[in-house]
Design a protein around this motif. Structure first.
Motif, PDB file in Angstrom:
ATOM      1  N   ILE A 279       0.827  -1.201   0.000  1.00 44.71           N
ATOM      2  CA  ILE A 279       0.000   0.000   0.000  1.00 44.71           C
ATOM      3  C   ILE A 279       0.865   1.256   0.000  1.00 44.71           C
ATOM      4  O   ILE A 279       0.620   2.204  -0.760  1.00 44.71           O
ATOM      5  CB  ILE A 279      -0.946  -0.009   1.214  1.00 44.71           C
ATOM      6  CG1 ILE A 279      -1.997  -1.120   1.059  1.00 44.71           C
ATOM      7  CG2 ILE A 279      -1.641   1.344   1.368  1.00 44.71           C
ATOM      8  CD1 ILE A 279      -2.873  -1.305   2.278  1.00 44.71           C
ATOM      9  N   MET A 280       1.899   1.263   0.837  1.00 44.89           N
ATOM     10  CA  MET A 280       2.761   2.436   0.914  1.00 44.89           C
ATOM     11  C   MET A 280       3.494   2.669  -0.404  1.00 44.89           C
ATOM     12  O   MET A 280       3.602   3.808  -0.871  1.00 44.89           O
ATOM     13  CB  MET A 280       3.769   2.255   2.052  1.00 44.89           C
ATOM     14  CG  MET A 280       3.144   2.245   3.435  1.00 44.89           C
ATOM     15  SD  MET A 280       2.343   3.813   3.851  1.00 44.89           S
ATOM     16  CE  MET A 280       3.753   4.886   3.931  1.00 44.89           C
ATOM     17  N   GLN A 281       3.985   1.589  -1.010  1.00 46.30           N
ATOM     18  CA  GLN A 281       4.677   1.727  -2.297  1.00 46.30           C
ATOM     19  C   GLN A 281       3.731   2.268  -3.372  1.00 46.30           C
ATOM     20  O   GLN A 281       4.099   3.149  -4.159  1.00 46.30           O
ATOM     21  CB  GLN A 281       5.243   0.372  -2.728  1.00 46.30           C
ATOM     22  CG  GLN A 281       6.481  -0.065  -1.970  1.00 46.30           C
ATOM     23  CD  GLN A 281       7.720   0.698  -2.398  1.00 46.30           C
ATOM     24  OE1 GLN A 281       7.761   1.237  -3.494  1.00 46.30           O
ATOM     25  NE2 GLN A 281       8.717   0.748  -1.537  1.00 46.30           N
ATOM     26  N   HIS A 282       2.506   1.752  -3.389  1.00 49.54           N
ATOM     27  CA  HIS A 282       1.533   2.203  -4.386  1.00 49.54           C
ATOM     28  C   HIS A 282       1.150   3.657  -4.141  1.00 49.54           C
ATOM     29  O   HIS A 282       0.995   4.448  -5.087  1.00 49.54           O
ATOM     30  CB  HIS A 282       0.296   1.305  -4.331  1.00 49.54           C
ATOM     31  CG  HIS A 282      -0.427   1.223  -5.630  1.00 49.54           C
ATOM     32  ND1 HIS A 282      -1.038   0.083  -6.073  1.00 49.54           N
ATOM     33  CD2 HIS A 282      -0.648   2.142  -6.601  1.00 49.54           C
ATOM     34  CE1 HIS A 282      -1.591   0.302  -7.247  1.00 49.54           C
ATOM     35  NE2 HIS A 282      -1.376   1.553  -7.583  1.00 49.54           N
ATOM     36  N   HIS A 283       1.006   4.016  -2.883  1.00 59.33           N
ATOM     37  CA  HIS A 283       0.648   5.391  -2.544  1.00 59.33           C
ATOM     38  C   HIS A 283       1.751   6.362  -2.957  1.00 59.33           C
ATOM     39  O   HIS A 283       1.479   7.419  -3.560  1.00 59.33           O
ATOM     40  CB  HIS A 283       0.385   5.491  -1.036  1.00 59.33           C
ATOM     41  CG  HIS A 283      -0.172   6.812  -0.614  1.00 59.33           C
ATOM     42  ND1 HIS A 283       0.044   7.359   0.632  1.00 59.33           N
ATOM     43  CD2 HIS A 283      -0.939   7.721  -1.290  1.00 59.33           C
ATOM     44  CE1 HIS A 283      -0.563   8.528   0.708  1.00 59.33           C
ATOM     45  NE2 HIS A 283      -1.177   8.767  -0.437  1.00 59.33           N
ATOM     46  N   VAL A 284       2.993   6.023  -2.638  1.00 54.99           N
ATOM     47  CA  VAL A 284       4.118   6.883  -2.998  1.00 54.99           C
ATOM     48  C   VAL A 284       4.227   7.010  -4.516  1.00 54.99           C
ATOM     49  O   VAL A 284       4.492   8.095  -5.057  1.00 54.99           O
ATOM     50  CB  VAL A 284       5.429   6.340  -2.395  1.00 54.99           C
ATOM     51  CG1 VAL A 284       6.636   7.077  -2.959  1.00 54.99           C
ATOM     52  CG2 VAL A 284       5.402   6.459  -0.879  1.00 54.99           C
ATOM     53  N   ARG A 285       4.007   5.906  -5.210  1.00 52.71           N
ATOM     54  CA  ARG A 285       4.068   5.930  -6.674  1.00 52.71           C
ATOM     55  C   ARG A 285       2.990   6.860  -7.247  1.00 52.71           C
ATOM     56  O   ARG A 285       3.249   7.641  -8.171  1.00 52.71           O
ATOM     57  CB  ARG A 285       3.893   4.518  -7.206  1.00 52.71           C
ATOM     58  CG  ARG A 285       3.907   4.402  -8.726  1.00 52.71           C
ATOM     59  CD  ARG A 285       3.775   2.935  -9.134  1.00 52.71           C
ATOM     60  NE  ARG A 285       3.530   2.808 -10.559  1.00 52.71           N
ATOM     61  CZ  ARG A 285       4.465   2.861 -11.497  1.00 52.71           C
ATOM     62  NH1 ARG A 285       5.728   3.054 -11.140  1.00 52.71           N
ATOM     63  NH2 ARG A 285       4.172   2.735 -12.767  1.00 52.71           N
ATOM     64  N   ALA A 286       1.780   6.784  -6.691  1.00 52.42           N
ATOM     65  CA  ALA A 286       0.694   7.654  -7.159  1.00 52.42           C
ATOM     66  C   ALA A 286       1.001   9.118  -6.864  1.00 52.42           C
ATOM     67  O   ALA A 286       0.723  10.002  -7.695  1.00 52.42           O
ATOM     68  CB  ALA A 286      -0.626   7.238  -6.497  1.00 52.42           C
ATOM     69  N   LEU A 287       1.590   9.409  -5.710  1.00 50.86           N
ATOM     70  CA  LEU A 287       1.933  10.787  -5.367  1.00 50.86           C
ATOM     71  C   LEU A 287       3.044  11.318  -6.266  1.00 50.86           C
ATOM     72  O   LEU A 287       3.026  12.491  -6.662  1.00 50.86           O
ATOM     73  CB  LEU A 287       2.354  10.871  -3.897  1.00 50.86           C
ATOM     74  CG  LEU A 287       1.247  10.629  -2.860  1.00 50.86           C
ATOM     75  CD1 LEU A 287       1.809  10.733  -1.455  1.00 50.86           C
ATOM     76  CD2 LEU A 287       0.104  11.611  -3.036  1.00 50.86           C
ATOM     77  N   ARG A 288       4.008  10.460  -6.589  1.00 51.27           N
ATOM     78  CA  ARG A 288       5.072  10.888  -7.501  1.00 51.27           C
ATOM     79  C   ARG A 288       4.511  11.192  -8.892  1.00 51.27           C
ATOM     80  O   ARG A 288       4.926  12.177  -9.533  1.00 51.27           O
ATOM     81  CB  ARG A 288       6.139   9.794  -7.600  1.00 51.27           C
ATOM     82  CG  ARG A 288       7.052   9.695  -6.382  1.00 51.27           C
ATOM     83  CD  ARG A 288       8.025   8.555  -6.526  1.00 51.27           C
ATOM     84  NE  ARG A 288       8.936   8.486  -5.395  1.00 51.27           N
ATOM     85  CZ  ARG A 288       9.780   7.491  -5.184  1.00 51.27           C
ATOM     86  NH1 ARG A 288       9.823   6.480  -6.040  1.00 51.27           N
ATOM     87  NH2 ARG A 288      10.583   7.495  -4.138  1.00 51.27           N
ATOM     88  N   PHE A 289       3.603  10.368  -9.347  1.00 50.08           N
ATOM     89  CA  PHE A 289       2.986  10.621 -10.641  1.00 50.08           C
ATOM     90  C   PHE A 289       2.201  11.927 -10.614  1.00 50.08           C
ATOM     91  O   PHE A 289       2.248  12.722 -11.568  1.00 50.08           O
ATOM     92  CB  PHE A 289       2.072   9.453 -11.015  1.00 50.08           C
ATOM     93  CG  PHE A 289       1.384   9.616 -12.333  1.00 50.08           C
ATOM     94  CD1 PHE A 289       2.083   9.503 -13.514  1.00 50.08           C
ATOM     95  CD2 PHE A 289       0.021   9.883 -12.399  1.00 50.08           C
ATOM     96  CE1 PHE A 289       1.461   9.658 -14.741  1.00 50.08           C
ATOM     97  CE2 PHE A 289      -0.622  10.036 -13.615  1.00 50.08           C
ATOM     98  CZ  PHE A 289       0.107   9.921 -14.789  1.00 50.08           C
ATOM     99  N   SER A 290       1.486  12.172  -9.516  1.00 52.84           N
ATOM    100  CA  SER A 290       0.734  13.428  -9.390  1.00 52.84           C
ATOM    101  C   SER A 290       1.657  14.628  -9.378  1.00 52.84           C
ATOM    102  O   SER A 290       1.355  15.673  -9.985  1.00 52.84           O
ATOM    103  CB  SER A 290      -0.108  13.398  -8.100  1.00 52.84           C
ATOM    104  OG  SER A 290      -1.003  12.298  -8.095  1.00 52.84           O
ATOM    105  N   ALA A 291       2.806  14.502  -8.696  1.00 54.09           N
ATOM    106  CA  ALA A 291       3.775  15.591  -8.696  1.00 54.09           C
ATOM    107  C   ALA A 291       4.353  15.817 -10.091  1.00 54.09           C
ATOM    108  O   ALA A 291       4.611  16.963 -10.492  1.00 54.09           O
ATOM    109  CB  ALA A 291       4.893  15.289  -7.693  1.00 54.09           C
TER     110      ALA A 291
END
Length: 426
Positions: A279-291
């Motif tokens: 979950i944490m890896q997926h969340h960080v990946r989504a936030l990086r994409f949003s950035a």
């Protein structure tokens, strides 16, 4: 666009992503990813092909597509430059009276800001290509069918926003280019002479519009220039809608995983430590994409915000002038054109609000689950997600102004204020 991606190519695509962005995330290729990637890129593919930008942002194109893209790119810049030069010469010279100058400031500003957005699309093509690579990789490695349905649902929302943007912009723009020149009232001093109706003044500097073949060519050239400008506006909007819809889909998958976290722990199907890591890896990946989305679109959004505000001011002024002239066709055209610009900037503010809301929703969802049933120390790991959600991603205009509903209202008020200032000064 080539759609023959193999599983090996999918894994290679994942390998080219930033290090650490795919660790601990399931990497089973989605059997539907070929069709999914084609579908989600559909509108952007056609719009950017006309502008000759598609091979820059999507490298897997054929040689014929690249040759046609070079031709399209050169043609688009040529007609935009010609339009800008001719309208500028007419507007800022003694050939035009004050009312004609004010009428041409809107189209002149629109082509100028369209060229700026076109320029930033080309300058930012590497960032756009990287976002498309991450997007394609996400579709490749989605494992569960329910997660794919979430991504498809959010992609459909992006398509819906793109369709609305295309319909409004093309209807308003084509009405201005074709309907209004022929059906609106002609000025009184032109009633006794042969007048060739043109949407944009100044083309008579280069073309003899009294000759019918030359007039037809100049009129079609104006229409084509309008299509290029509409494509620039809609392609930027569709890119933003597609990227944000995909980011929201990834965040919704994270939310779905968080909701099932306690159930997985109670059923002992997976260890909680592995589940929270995924979950944490997926969340960080989504936030990086949003950035990455914000970094890619910030200059374009700044041009869009400033340009739309000024052009809306001029459209409002023209609408008031035509209202005083009681020209119903011109009133309807300018009103629809005004609605098109309002809707366009509303789309940018809406998708920014949507992204911000989705990023914040992760924290609310994490708090609402039955975290008190989890082991005491491991439950503390959820605090990191809650803390990260307190600082959601926002799409900004050049890192100066955040795109939000509040600032959307400020854009409308600012355009009205400029219009009142313009009406007072003239």
């Amino acid at each position: 666009m080539q759609s023959s991606l193999s599983s090996a190519e999918c894994i290679q695509l994942l390998a080219r992503l930033p290090r650490g962005s795919v660790e601990k995330i399931a990497m089973w290729p989605n059997v539907h990813y070929k069709k999914d990637v084609i579908d989600i890129l559909m509108w952007n593919r056609w719009l950017l092909r006309v502008l000759g930008v598609w091979p820059l942002v999507y490298p897997d194109t054929t040689r014929i597509e690249k040759i046609l893209a070079i031709f399209s790119f050169a043609l688009c810049w040529t007609v935009l430059s010609l339009f800008l030069i001719l309208t500028s010469m007419y507007t800022f010279s003694d050939r035009s009276i004050m009312s004609e100058k004010m009428k041409m400031l809107g189209p002149l500003g629109y082509v100028f800001f369209s060229m700026l957005k076109y320029f930033f699309l080309v300058v930012r093509h590497k960032s756009i290509r990287q976002c498309i690579k991450i997007l394609s990789a996400d579709w490749c490695m989605v494992k569960e069918e329910c997660h794919r349905k979430i991504m498809v649902r959010d992609a459909e929302k992006g398509h819906l926003l793109s369709k609305f943007c295309i319909v409004f912009m093309y209807c308003g723009g084509l009405s201005y280019n074709t309907v209004m020149p022929f059906l609106s009232q002609a000025p009184e001093h032109e009633q006794n002479v042969t007048v060739r109706p043109m949407a944009y003044l100044g083309f008579d500097i280069l073309f003899n519009l009294q000759l019918m073949p030359v007039y037809v060519f100049a009129f079609l050239l104006q229409c084509f220039t309008g299509v290029v400008m509409f494509n620039i506006t809609t392609s930027v909007c569709c890119l933003a809608a597609m990227f944000v819809a995909h980011a929201c889909g990834q965040i919704n998958i994270v939310i779905s995983r968080v909701k099932n976290l306690v159930k997985s722990e109670q059923n002992n199907n997976v260890k909680f430590e592995q589940g929270i890591a995924i979950i944490m890896q997926h969340h960080v990946r989504a936030l990086r994409f949003s950035a990455n989305i914000e970094d890619t679109l910030r200059e374009i959004c700044l041009v869009e915000l400033v340009g739309t505000t000024l052009i809306m001011c001029l459209v409002e002024y023209s609408l008031m002038m035509e209202w005083n002239n009681s020209d119903s066709i011109a009133i309807f055209t300018y009103f629809f054109l005004f609605i098109s610009f309002v809707f366009n900037i509303f789309i940018f503010c809406y998708i920014s609000e949507l992204l911000t809301e989705q990023c914040s929703k992760v924290g609310h969802t994490t708090y609402k689950i039955e975290w008190y049933k989890l082991p005491g120390k491991t439950a503390l790991d959820l605090m990191l997600m809650i803390t990260m959600s307190r600082y959601p991603i926002q799409i900004t205009a050049g890192k100066l102004i955040s795109l939000s509903f509040a600032n959307f209202g400020n854009v409308l008020k600012t355009s009205l204020a400029y219009m009142n200032l313009l009406r007072t000064a003239i």
